[in-house]
Design an enzyme around this catalytic site. Structure first.
Site, PDB file in Angstrom:
ATOM      1  CG  HIS A 140      -1.920   0.968   1.406  1.00 37.73           C
ATOM      2  ND1 HIS A 140      -1.692   2.251   1.824  1.00 37.73           N
ATOM      3  CD2 HIS A 140      -3.241   0.876   1.193  1.00 37.73           C
ATOM      4  CE1 HIS A 140      -2.842   2.905   1.872  1.00 37.73           C
ATOM      5  NE2 HIS A 140      -3.803   2.100   1.490  1.00 37.73           N
ATOM      6  CG  ASP A 217       0.461  -2.528   6.091  1.00 39.24           C
ATOM      7  OD1 ASP A 217      -0.534  -2.653   6.831  1.00 39.24           O
ATOM      8  OD2 ASP A 217       0.437  -1.896   5.004  1.00 39.24           O
ATOM      9  CD  GLN A 220      -7.114  -4.501   3.895  1.00 39.39           C
ATOM     10  OE1 GLN A 220      -8.087  -5.195   4.168  1.00 39.39           O
ATOM     11  NE2 GLN A 220      -7.229  -3.218   3.599  1.00 39.39           N
ATOM     12  CE  LYS A 243      -7.455  -0.297   6.147  1.00 37.56           C
ATOM     13  NZ  LYS A 243      -8.179   0.190   4.972  1.00 37.56           N
ATOM     14  CB  CYS A 381      -3.814   3.364  -1.477  1.00 39.13           C
ATOM     15  SG  CYS A 381      -4.959   4.703  -1.199  1.00 39.13           S
TER      16      CYS A 381
HETATM   17  C1  LIG Z   1      -2.494  -2.925   3.407  1.00 39.51           C
HETATM   18  C2  LIG Z   1      -2.805  -1.552   3.925  1.00 39.51           C
HETATM   19  N1  LIG Z   1      -1.860  -0.853   4.540  1.00 39.51           N
HETATM   20  C3  LIG Z   1      -2.080   0.369   5.029  1.00 39.51           C
HETATM   21  C4  LIG Z   1      -3.317   0.968   4.902  1.00 39.51           C
HETATM   22  C5  LIG Z   1      -3.503   2.340   5.456  1.00 39.51           C
HETATM   23  O1  LIG Z   1      -4.417   2.304   6.499  1.00 39.51           O
HETATM   24  P1  LIG Z   1      -4.958   3.666   7.164  1.00 39.51           P
HETATM   25  O2  LIG Z   1      -5.513   4.473   6.021  1.00 39.51           O
HETATM   26  O3  LIG Z   1      -6.014   3.189   8.097  1.00 39.51           O
HETATM   27  O4  LIG Z   1      -3.828   4.311   7.829  1.00 39.51           O
HETATM   28  C6  LIG Z   1      -4.334   0.282   4.249  1.00 39.51           C
HETATM   29  C7  LIG Z   1      -5.652   0.925   4.041  1.00 39.51           C
HETATM   30  O5  LIG Z   1      -6.394   0.560   3.176  1.00 39.51           O
HETATM   31  C8  LIG Z   1      -4.076  -1.013   3.756  1.00 39.51           C
HETATM   32  O6  LIG Z   1      -5.021  -1.709   3.137  1.00 39.51           O
END
Ligand SMILES: Cc1ncc(COP(=O)(O)O)c(C=O)c1O
Length: 423
Positions: A140, A217, A220, A243, A381
């Site tokens: 992401h 990370d 998900q 999430k 993203c």
């Molecule tokens: C794999 C992953 N990493 C990071 C994020 C970023 O999360 P946040 O926008 O809640 O900071 C997301 C959000 O969709 C994501 O799917």
């Protein structure tokens, strides 16, 4: 002292047959029971944000109505109750992740802030000219851009583990990419664009053999896989409240105490100090050192309740149900000749990304919306993933434990309608 009510005592909601009692669980989610464009809402945008159960909504409302005050600093009753509720939420996060110590749980705004914290604190501390940070091809943007920023500043280099056409990382390349210049590995646990579950346990082992710490990370993964940070042996783990069926604007950075201890603070301000003069500041210990300013107090309380709720549902039972939905959706969607599924890794969860010949994902998304079906269309993203598959965007359906087989049927029928409209 009285804290907000919590979901720890929620019954395990299993159907007699052994699976989840999805109908009963759905009753916990008020937002799901509405019509959109005259059709029952089919909510399949869970990878962007999942919905909140009444237990979270009520706990947050109760906290704000009866216990809210600023935390940590007050001697009055409300402040003490609020502090208790917030710190209990930290305990709940610790249990959820099986962290060794509550001081390893840092409240942040979300995954994005957690990764920026590590990049700006740990990254700036260890990276020098020519050093390397290793990420993967399916990250992401929030696990790319913070590293680019700190690498540029420190003269370090960002390296990328490639993937194959299924969306599996090439592990032999990974092993070759780690070397004496690698200072940190940062990997997504479950890809939001492809649904791939990466073999992070194995990858962490490889990194540790080279003495390199690993950030995972888990944005998900946290809602869909049982996460045990001690079993994973990761050095950092990040996830977001919105999430995991909780509030937005709050999330967690887990870090091993021995690493967090030596990291400098990320931001300066109130709450993170033990003493300040104009000459010098003494910082608090963990986790306060990383929690400058007033946090999202209500959000933290709501997150704790959401995690207890999810544990009450049972992550294994939820994962099994979501896996069945994903398998069914994949099979049904594959029958449509114009549809190509993006992300066909062997280990996947909860995400079905696809393209339809000749129809832009935004048009699919718009037609599905008219059928009451919420999906996401775009690059999610993860623009480098789109570049890797030479597509501008995908349509993404993403499942939660409250979704049903009938909703998958509605999705497939909706895509069929879109194909007919554009034929
Ligand atoms: C794999 C992953 N990493 C990071 C994020 C970023 O999360 P946040 O926008 O809640 O900071 C997301 C959000 O969709 C994501 O799917």
């Amino acid at each position: 002292m009285r804290a907000a009510p919590h979901a720890a005592s929620l019954p395990h909601r299993r159907a007699e047959a052994g699976g989840l009692d999805v109908r009963r669980l759905r009753a916990d989610f008020p937002i799901l029971h509405q019509q959109v464009h005259g059709k029952p809402l089919v909510y399949l945008d869970n990878a962007a944000s999942s919905q909140k159960p009444r237990q979270v909504i009520d706990a947050v409302a109760h906290f704000d109505s009866t216990d809210y005050a600023n935390i940590h600093r007050g001697v009055h009753s409300l402040s003490q109750r609020a502090t208790t509720a917030f710190e209990e939420a930290r305990d709940r996060v610790q249990r959820f992740l099986n962290a060794a110590d509550r001081k390893e749980i840092v409240f942040v705004r979300g995954t994005t802030e957690a990764i920026n914290l590590v990049a700006q604190s740990y990254g700036r501390m260890v990276l020098n000219l020519g050093d390397e940070v290793l990420i993967s091809a399916m990250e992401h943007h929030s696990n790319i851009v913070p590293w680019q920023m700190v690498c540029r500043e420190r003269g370090a280099v960002l390296r990328v583990v490639p993937m194959n056409d299924d969306g599996d990382l090439l592990l032999d390349h990974y092993e070759r990419l780690i070397g004496p210049r690698t200072k940190l590995v940062s990997l997504v646990h479950l890809s939001n664009a492809l649904g791939t579950i990466n073999p992070v346990r194995r990858m962490i082992d490889v990194a540790h053999r080279h003495g390199v710490p690993v950030l995972i990370d888990g944005a998900q993964a946290a809602p869909h896989l049982a996460v045990d940070v001690q079993a994973l042996d990761c050095d950092f783990y990040a996830f977001s409240g919105h999430k995991v069926y909780g509030p937005s604007g709050v999330g967690v950075l887990y870090g091993k105490a021995e690493i967090l201890e030596v990291m400098p603070p990320y931001q300066g301000g109130g709450e993170m100090i033990s003493a300040v003069t104009f000459e010098k500041t003494f910082y608090k210990g963990l986790p306060g050192k990383f929690e400058a300013g007033t946090p999202n107090i209500t959000g933290g309380v709501g997150l704790g309740v959401a995690l207890d709720y999810l544990s009450g549902v049972g992550l294994d039972a939820a994962a099994a149900h979501e896996q069945a939905l994903l398998a069914y959706a994949t099979e049904q969607m594959s029958r449509l000749p114009q549809v190509r599924i993006i992300g066909t890794a062997k280990e996947k969860a909860s995400v079905l990304s696809f393209v339809v010949d000749g129809i832009h994902p935004h048009d699919i998304g718009t037609i599905l919306d008219r059928e009451g079906i919420a999906v996401r269309a775009g690059h999610h993203c993860a623009q480098p993933v789109m570049q890797r598959f030479r597509i501008p965007a995908t349509t993404r359906a993403s499942f939660a434990f409250y979704n049903t087989k009938e909703e998958v049927d509605a999705l497939v029928a909706g895509v069929r309608t879109a194909i007919e409209v554009f034929a």
